[in-house]
Design an enzyme around this catalytic site. Sequence first.
Site, short mmCIF file in Angstrom:
data_model
loop_
_atom_site.label_atom_id
_atom_site.label_comp_id
_atom_site.label_asym_id
_atom_site.label_seq_id
_atom_site.Cartn_x
_atom_site.Cartn_y
_atom_site.Cartn_z
CD GLU A 142 -2.77 -1.13 -0.05
OE1 GLU A 142 -3.33 0.05 -0.57
OE2 GLU A 142 -2.94 -2.30 -0.57
CD1 TRP B 30 -1.58 -0.39 -3.85
CD2 TRP B 30 -2.11 0.83 -5.74
NE1 TRP B 30 -2.00 -1.58 -4.68
CE2 TRP B 30 -2.37 -0.56 -5.76
CE3 TRP B 30 -2.21 1.83 -6.53
CZ2 TRP B 30 -3.01 -1.06 -6.81
CZ3 TRP B 30 -2.95 1.36 -7.87
CH2 TRP B 30 -3.20 0.05 -8.06
CD1 TRP C 204 -18.44 13.26 -17.14
CD2 TRP C 204 -19.30 11.39 -15.64
NE1 TRP C 204 -17.53 12.31 -16.85
CE2 TRP C 204 -17.98 11.37 -16.00
CE3 TRP C 204 -19.89 10.76 -15.19
CZ2 TRP C 204 -17.02 10.35 -15.66
CZ3 TRP C 204 -19.37 9.65 -14.53
CH2 TRP C 204 -17.87 9.40 -15.03
CG ASN D 87 -8.87 2.18 0.25
OD1 ASN D 87 -8.69 3.10 -0.60
ND2 ASN D 87 -8.78 0.92 -0.31
CD1 TRP E 79 -13.82 11.18 -13.92
CD2 TRP E 79 -12.38 12.27 -12.54
NE1 TRP E 79 -13.12 11.67 -14.53
CE2 TRP E 79 -12.14 12.16 -13.81
CE3 TRP E 79 -11.78 12.60 -11.77
CZ2 TRP E 79 -10.90 13.23 -14.27
CZ3 TRP E 79 -10.53 13.33 -11.92
CH2 TRP E 79 -10.10 13.70 -13.20
CD1 TRP F 146 -11.62 11.41 -5.81
CD2 TRP F 146 -13.67 10.51 -6.74
NE1 TRP F 146 -12.50 11.09 -4.76
CE2 TRP F 146 -13.63 10.91 -5.43
CE3 TRP F 146 -14.60 10.10 -7.35
CZ2 TRP F 146 -14.89 10.69 -4.53
CZ3 TRP F 146 -15.76 10.03 -6.82
CH2 TRP F 146 -16.05 10.12 -5.67
#
Length: 481
Positions: free
Chosen positions: A278, A281, A309, A344, A362, A385
């Site tokens: 992580e 990440w 959208w 998360n 987003w 996102w």
Amino acid sequence: MTISNAPTIVWFRKDLRLQDNPALAAALHSGAPVVPVFVHAPDEAGRWAPGAASKWWLHQALQVLGGQFADLGGKLVLRRGDSLAELRDVIEKSGARRVYWNRRYEAALREVDATVKRALRDDGIEVESFNGSLLNEPHTVSTGSGNAYKVYTPYWRKVKERKVAPPIEIETEGLCFPDQYPRSVALDSLELLPKVQWYRKFYPHWEVGEAAAQTRLRDFLDGPVAAYDTDRDRPDRDGTSSLSPHLHWGHISPGQVLHALSDAHDPRATGSQTFAKEIYWREFAYNVLYHFPHTPDAPLQEKYADFPWETDRAALAAWQAGRTGYPIVDAGMRQLYETGWMHNRVRMIVSSLLVKHLLQSWNDGARWFWDTLVDADLASNTLGWQWSGGCGADAAPYFRIFNPMIQGKKFDPDGHYVRQWLPELRKLPNRYIHEPWEAPDGILRQAGITLGEDYPRPIIDHKQGRERALAALDQLKNENA
Ligand SMILES: Cc1cc2nc3c(=O)[nH]c(=O)nc-3n(C[C@H](O)[C@H](O)[C@H](O)COP(=O)(O)OP(=O)(O)OC[C@H]3O[C@@H](n4cnc5c(N)ncnc54)[C@H](O)[C@@H]3O)c2cc1C
């Protein structure tokens, strides 16, 4: 004053700690008095100046860092305005001949740093910058063909064997400070505390600063890390480190985290390995932001630029307020509003509902998170996102649509998380906690709930929302064909 004993300025930004701080270490090494400076220059970050929750955090962080320097007999100089102009003024008033800082990676801030570096060097000032935030800076990692990575696993394979430099131990007693300081403004005059006082609820949830980050890390390594592999997906458990705001503001470095992890545990243990991944990440997010600096505002995958959208302000407002009628989503949005942080797994669920069921961009979600998260981070927020929007690096395909009831039942099986953040559903039996609209009238009555009054009905039917999202994807495909 000779050049060698002229003060060295350390320009603090997202490295608000004393230990393992390469810029501060270099200043100590210079042997000269140190002038620590923080310049609040929100305009320089453009559209992505720190949001309200971040500024609340920064206020505490500067107070703590100021206290750390005061304890050592020094002083953190606070300024507000244009970074270059303020630094030049501090240089002039202090007689400093060197300015050191740790690097930033957001496009607008990189530009500021490059301009400041050029200008100060032209002024004859020695300027050095260092890596104080990442294990591997983005310009040091590329594919065999020299390109930037867009997929996590090959990125991770490339960097995972690289040695993690041991944290720099800084003997703070060795720091010396000037007898006189240039002017410093009062912390309150930076006006970091938001006008709307919703942030008052944050205080019981957070201790800010370097010592607090170390305590949090130790607490995590003493317990939760062992079960991290499974518990990290359980919002009803205290299974993750909550280090994200500390990492963002640099109260702790990723190198300190990984060294403490391998000192305390076998790095091959499953929990340790998953946790370390992580941390990588976060590195990957910075890699993407650095190589694709436009991504906070536009999708990495260009074909998604014209996604159809909808603009439904009422739907966005219901999502923001935690009133969508999907308990796991609403619990997450209320946790965010109450604490400035969200688990998360729940970030993944709430973002999916916004961009799929509700067909809101987003960007709108990223903006709300930016304003309300204490760990708002341009690299990780953008990656997160765009992952949900299906349009980023290593993103979840848009057609994979989370079912919020199944997610709730799987990751909050006893409804503890939902009950914690949605007290109005507290008395609902487990069987209906993730889908109150399925409960018979008698059960709702017993639980004291009138749907549509005490708690909303679903803002959109799951199946209908799913089909509408897939139809929007088809429309995009047809337009791109
Ligand atoms: C839509 C969305 C938006 C997000 N926005 C942000 C953000 O603004 N700031 C932020 O720090 N994280 C963000 N994340 C990533 C992740 O949710 C948080 O880093 C994590 O929840 C922080 O909790 P923790 O410190 O307990 O994490 P832990 O599970 O303890 O992980 C340790 C550290 O690893 C890093 N990390 C973990 N997961 C990720 C990830 N998926 N991406 C990047 N880094 C990660 C973080 O620095 C974290 O503190 C976002 C994720 C999503 C899905």
